[in-house]
Design an enzyme around this catalytic site. Structure first.
Site, PDB file in Angstrom:
ATOM      1  N   HIS A 178       0.811  -1.116  -0.044  1.00 47.23           N
ATOM      2  CA  HIS A 178       0.090  -0.098   0.103  1.00 47.23           C
ATOM      3  C   HIS A 178       0.731   1.339  -0.135  1.00 47.23           C
ATOM      4  CE1 HIS A 178      -3.352   2.797   0.245  1.00 47.23           C
ATOM      5  NE2 HIS A 178      -4.052   2.241   1.271  1.00 47.23           N
ATOM      6  N   TYR A 183      -0.495   7.601   2.673  1.00 47.78           N
ATOM      7  CA  TYR A 183       0.097   6.728   4.015  1.00 47.78           C
ATOM      8  C   TYR A 183       1.770   6.562   3.948  1.00 47.78           C
ATOM      9  CZ  TYR A 183      -4.894   5.905   4.727  1.00 47.78           C
ATOM     10  OH  TYR A 183      -5.918   6.006   4.832  1.00 47.78           O
TER      11      TYR A 183
HETATM   12  C1  LIG Z   1     -14.812   1.896   2.529  1.00 46.14           C
HETATM   13  C2  LIG Z   1     -13.666   2.185   1.702  1.00 46.14           C
HETATM   14  C3  LIG Z   1     -12.435   1.707   2.397  1.00 46.14           C
HETATM   15  C4  LIG Z   1     -11.224   1.855   1.628  1.00 46.14           C
HETATM   16  N1  LIG Z   1     -10.169   1.308   2.018  1.00 46.14           N
HETATM   17  C5  LIG Z   1      -9.105   1.241   1.492  1.00 46.14           C
HETATM   18  C6  LIG Z   1      -7.982   0.532   1.867  1.00 46.14           C
HETATM   19  O1  LIG Z   1      -7.797  -0.308   2.947  1.00 46.14           O
HETATM   20  N2  LIG Z   1      -6.560   0.515   1.067  1.00 46.14           N
HETATM   21  C7  LIG Z   1      -6.711   1.118  -0.258  1.00 46.14           C
HETATM   22  O2  LIG Z   1      -5.792   1.345  -0.947  1.00 46.14           O
HETATM   23  N3  LIG Z   1      -7.739   1.835  -0.687  1.00 46.14           N
HETATM   24  C8  LIG Z   1      -8.945   2.118   0.297  1.00 46.14           C
HETATM   25  N4  LIG Z   1     -10.005   2.400  -0.377  1.00 46.14           N
HETATM   26  C9  LIG Z   1     -10.375   3.212  -1.555  1.00 46.14           C
HETATM   27  C10 LIG Z   1     -10.527   1.921  -2.783  1.00 46.14           C
HETATM   28  O3  LIG Z   1      -9.662   1.153  -2.865  1.00 46.14           O
HETATM   29  C11 LIG Z   1     -10.820   2.659  -4.034  1.00 46.14           C
HETATM   30  O4  LIG Z   1      -9.545   3.223  -4.389  1.00 46.14           O
HETATM   31  C12 LIG Z   1     -11.791   3.821  -4.151  1.00 46.14           C
HETATM   32  O5  LIG Z   1     -12.982   3.396  -3.371  1.00 46.14           O
HETATM   33  C13 LIG Z   1     -12.315   4.199  -5.494  1.00 46.14           C
HETATM   34  O6  LIG Z   1     -12.714   3.114  -6.224  1.00 46.14           O
HETATM   35  P1  LIG Z   1     -14.260   3.128  -6.664  1.00 46.14           P
HETATM   36  O7  LIG Z   1     -14.676   4.359  -7.418  1.00 46.14           O
HETATM   37  O8  LIG Z   1     -14.531   1.754  -7.611  1.00 46.14           O
HETATM   38  O9  LIG Z   1     -15.246   3.103  -5.279  1.00 46.14           O
HETATM   39  C14 LIG Z   1     -11.198   2.410   0.372  1.00 46.14           C
HETATM   40  C15 LIG Z   1     -12.412   3.022  -0.160  1.00 46.14           C
HETATM   41  C16 LIG Z   1     -13.643   2.870   0.541  1.00 46.14           C
HETATM   42  C17 LIG Z   1     -14.848   3.420  -0.009  1.00 46.14           C
END
Ligand SMILES: Cc1cc2nc3c(=O)[nH]c(=O)nc-3n(C[C@H](O)[C@H](O)[C@H](O)COP(=O)(O)O)c2cc1C
Length: 370
Positions: A178, A183
């Protein structure tokens, strides 16, 4: 009518075959609400199993040490008990025909002293991100972190290595570093969060050093072709990150240099916010970075079935990761394939404990007319 398109084609990800190019993006869900921060078969196992029709699942960010924690009830991958928990999760996914990588996480300065018995969180430099940390008592303002000593950096490299070793023991198909979203690694990459004057700061090469040292250490315990890395080059104004003139050249340097490795993939995010007014931002990430990288490129953020298929057809990405759509649609792949409308996700249960808003989103009964 059945729509069959490029996104449903199998993909050879080095030594494993993905049954389609639809990836479940890593998402923190804060369900490891137990003393040992252990992922369990009943909760995480069930949740990921329900989504095992994805070509690949990437787990939520999982801390590589106690120091790495920054959010409430996130699972770890640094104790024996945690490894045992993950084994059961992986087993359930594999028995359902799925593939699963674990995301290895250190939040750095996004953490809070409440997670560390009052000690300061670690960061490249003693600069407060002026953001909010999600602590056991709710959101709190971040603090000025402790600048990592070289010894702290070396120890953290070893923590990642150990976590990688643990991930292999737990049976994961691979790991994702990550190095994204503000981060720890991203804090090292960025000029506004890293003002060090030693070999970990200053030049682009120096700011990337900690990441490459970690990658090289991980390679000793995890086959290179099972390692992925995530980047969010145009992140600006979130998680304490501000872009400057060096930001995109830094990511160009890192991504080009990753051609020297045989990684599983690089995982890039399109901008999280509207960056049309941000001077140093690249607006179209896949388009910009695709020509720089020879290996597998996974893209994410805001994709629908159509735009996801399109980005693959155009040759700008090999795989597409979906986040929020997977929260509320465990059968996302089928819904895409059979043009079934997507269920809405509930923001209020993203990080709450238990099954509600987690494993209780139903699959759609398909009434397919062939
Ligand atoms: C509830 C939630 C938790 C997330 N936790 C992480 C995480 O632990 N690690 C990470 O790299 N991105 C995390 N993200 C980002 C998602 O991986 C992703 O980049 C983001 O939701 C955009 O993609 P989408 O438009 O398909 O939702 C999180 C997003 C959401 C909504």
């Amino acid at each position: 009518m059945i729509t069959k398109n490029k996104i449903f084609e199998a993909y050879q990800l080095n030594n494993i075959i993905l049954k389609n190019r639809i990836v479940m993006a890593p998402m923190t869900r804060s369900r490891a609400a137990n003393k040992g921060k252990v992922a369990t078969a009943e909760l995480q196992g069930e949740y990921y199993k329900q989504r095992a029709t994805a070509g690949l699942i990437i787990t939520e960010g999982s801390q590589v040490s106690e120091e790495a924690v920054g959010y409430v009830n996130t699972p770890g991958i640094h104790t024996e008990e945690q490894v045992e928990g993950w084994k059961k999760v992986v087993d359930k996914v594999h028995k359902s025909g799925g593939r699963i990588f674990i995301q290895l996480w250190h939040v750095g300065r996004m953490s809070h002293p409440d997670f560390h018995n009052g000690e300061l969180p670690l960061a490249p430099s003693a600069l407060n991100p002026n953001a909010q940390s999600y602590t056991p008592d709710g959101f709190k303002d971040t603090v000025t972190p402790k600048e990592m000593t070289v010894e702290d950096i070396k120890r953290t490299v070893q923590d990642f290595k150990k976590a990688g070793e643990n991930a292999m023991k737990a049976g994961f198909d691979g790991i994702e570093i990550h190095s994204s979203n503000g981060y720890l690694f991203h804090q090292f990459f960025n000029g506004t969060s890293n003002v060090r004057t030693d070999e970990y700061g200053g030049s682009i090469e120096n700011r990337a050093r900690f990441f490459f040292e970690t990658l090289d250490a991980l390679k000793e315990v995890v086959p290179e072709e099972k390692i992925g890395a995530r980047f969010n080059p145009s992140l600006d104004g979130m998680f304490g990150i501000t872009m400057d003139e060096d930001t995109i050249p830094t990511f160009e340097y890192i991504i080009k240099r990753l051609n020297d490795y045989n990684l599983a993939y690089i995982h890039l995010s399109e901008p999280f916010t509207d960056v049309s007014e941000v001077k140093y931002a690249v607006k179209e990430i896949a388009r910009h970075f695709r020509p720089l990288y020879d290996g597998t490129l996974m893209i994410n953020t805001g994709f629908t079935y159509e735009t996801g298929n399109d980005v693959i057809v155009k040759g700008q990405a090999d795989l597409v990761a979906y986040g929020k759509p997977f929260i509320s649609n465990p059968d996302l792949v089928d819904r895409f394939m059979y043009s079934v409308p997507l269920a809405e996700w509930d923001n209020d249960t993203f990080y709450t404990p238990g099954k509600e808003g987690y494993t209780d989103y139903p699959k759609q009964e398909l009434q397919v007319k062939l």
